[in-house]
Design a protein around this motif. Sequence first.
Motif, PDB file in Angstrom:
ATOM      1  N   GLU A  47     -41.734   9.467 -50.757  1.00 41.81           N
ATOM      2  CA  GLU A  47     -40.829   9.338 -51.892  1.00 41.81           C
ATOM      3  C   GLU A  47     -40.366   7.887 -51.933  1.00 41.81           C
ATOM      4  O   GLU A  47     -39.969   7.334 -50.911  1.00 41.81           O
ATOM      5  CB  GLU A  47     -39.638  10.277 -51.725  1.00 41.81           C
ATOM      6  N   THR A  48     -40.426   7.266 -53.115  1.00 40.68           N
ATOM      7  CA  THR A  48     -40.065   5.859 -53.251  1.00 40.68           C
ATOM      8  C   THR A  48     -39.490   5.595 -54.633  1.00 40.68           C
ATOM      9  O   THR A  48     -39.699   6.380 -55.567  1.00 40.68           O
ATOM     10  CB  THR A  48     -41.294   4.954 -52.987  1.00 40.68           C
ATOM     11  N   THR A  49     -38.761   4.500 -54.754  1.00 43.26           N
ATOM     12  CA  THR A  49     -38.235   4.067 -56.048  1.00 43.26           C
ATOM     13  C   THR A  49     -38.987   2.811 -56.474  1.00 43.26           C
ATOM     14  O   THR A  49     -39.156   1.886 -55.678  1.00 43.26           O
ATOM     15  CB  THR A  49     -36.726   3.769 -55.958  1.00 43.26           C
ATOM     16  N   VAL A  99     -39.093  12.242 -59.984  1.00 41.53           N
ATOM     17  CA  VAL A  99     -37.909  12.768 -59.312  1.00 41.53           C
ATOM     18  C   VAL A  99     -36.678  12.475 -60.151  1.00 41.53           C
ATOM     19  O   VAL A  99     -35.925  13.376 -60.497  1.00 41.53           O
ATOM     20  CB  VAL A  99     -37.753  12.179 -57.882  1.00 41.53           C
ATOM     21  N   SER A 100     -36.485  11.202 -60.517  1.00 40.23           N
ATOM     22  CA  SER A 100     -35.346  10.822 -61.359  1.00 40.23           C
ATOM     23  C   SER A 100     -35.557   9.408 -61.882  1.00 40.23           C
ATOM     24  O   SER A 100     -36.412   8.677 -61.393  1.00 40.23           O
ATOM     25  CB  SER A 100     -34.030  10.894 -60.566  1.00 40.23           C
ATOM     26  N   SER A 101     -34.752   9.030 -62.884  1.00 36.25           N
ATOM     27  CA  SER A 101     -34.779   7.647 -63.370  1.00 36.25           C
ATOM     28  C   SER A 101     -33.347   7.178 -63.588  1.00 36.25           C
ATOM     29  O   SER A 101     -32.432   7.986 -63.761  1.00 36.25           O
ATOM     30  CB  SER A 101     -35.605   7.510 -64.654  1.00 36.25           C
ATOM     31  N   SER A 102     -33.171   5.868 -63.582  1.00 36.38           N
ATOM     32  CA  SER A 102     -31.822   5.298 -63.625  1.00 36.38           C
ATOM     33  C   SER A 102     -31.170   5.398 -64.999  1.00 36.38           C
ATOM     34  O   SER A 102     -30.005   5.072 -65.153  1.00 36.38           O
ATOM     35  CB  SER A 102     -31.854   3.836 -63.176  1.00 36.38           C
ATOM     36  N   ASP A 105     -32.383  10.041 -66.609  1.00 34.95           N
ATOM     37  CA  ASP A 105     -33.634  10.804 -66.694  1.00 34.95           C
ATOM     38  C   ASP A 105     -34.199  10.942 -68.105  1.00 34.95           C
ATOM     39  O   ASP A 105     -34.977  11.852 -68.386  1.00 34.95           O
ATOM     40  CB  ASP A 105     -33.474  12.189 -66.064  1.00 34.95           C
ATOM     41  N   GLN A 176     -35.597   2.137 -63.587  1.00 33.50           N
ATOM     42  CA  GLN A 176     -35.884   2.347 -62.161  1.00 33.50           C
ATOM     43  C   GLN A 176     -36.245   3.822 -62.030  1.00 33.50           C
ATOM     44  O   GLN A 176     -35.502   4.676 -62.510  1.00 33.50           O
ATOM     45  CB  GLN A 176     -34.645   2.043 -61.303  1.00 33.50           C
ATOM     46  N   LYS A 178     -37.542   7.025 -59.484  1.00 28.17           N
ATOM     47  CA  LYS A 178     -37.824   7.586 -58.169  1.00 28.17           C
ATOM     48  C   LYS A 178     -38.990   8.546 -58.339  1.00 28.17           C
ATOM     49  O   LYS A 178     -38.946   9.439 -59.202  1.00 28.17           O
ATOM     50  CB  LYS A 178     -36.603   8.315 -57.621  1.00 28.17           C
ATOM     51  N   ARG A 180     -42.289  10.830 -56.239  1.00 33.32           N
ATOM     52  CA  ARG A 180     -42.799  11.427 -55.004  1.00 33.32           C
ATOM     53  C   ARG A 180     -44.318  11.433 -55.112  1.00 33.32           C
ATOM     54  O   ARG A 180     -44.871  11.958 -56.088  1.00 33.32           O
ATOM     55  CB  ARG A 180     -42.280  12.840 -54.812  1.00 33.32           C
TER      56      ARG A 180
END
Length: 191
Positions: A47-49, A99-102, A105, A176, A178, A180
């Motif tokens: 998992e990374t951003t 996963v998500s965004s800044s 979402d 930004q 995130k 997986r």
Amino acid sequence: MKKLIISTLAVSTLIVGLISMNSCSKVEDIIDDITIPVPFSIPFDVETTIPFAVTTEPIKYPAIPLNLDLDAKIREQFNGATIDNVKSAKLSSFVVNFVSSSDSDSIKLDKVQDAKIYIKTPTLAEIEIAAVVNNVSPTALNFTPADKELMEYLKSKDVSIALELKGKELEPVVTQMKIRINSGFKIQVGL
């Protein structure tokens, strides 16, 4: 004299037969001791951003280190086997999940039309190993792996992957994100 020659020949044949049977059973014992299912899969998940930006021109992202110690993974799963027993390694699956965004979402992976994955090491040339064409999913990029031999790449502890994304819309999208990464490498072992 004739009996002596026949007896010597019979004893010699018997000894050779016993030696052959004994060495065959040893080979069978060695083969029976091997419990590695061939081929087997080694998963890699991270998992990374990333700074997510897409335009109608392809954008290649900075490399993501795999931090995959193939030798340790093989030893962990199969006692006695090492990377030296591996004769082939290929990518079997690769998925990038949202996963998500800044931006609360609102920007997701459906902004990506096409995507490619490259693998590289400091000593080996970068090659494309998977691609997505005409993506419509907002939550996942499901890559189709290329039929490429990756053994030399996976032997390196400095192996990394790079994403290349191409967007659908004329107006650039920036956030930004995130993600997986779920992938698997199909490993074949040779004796």
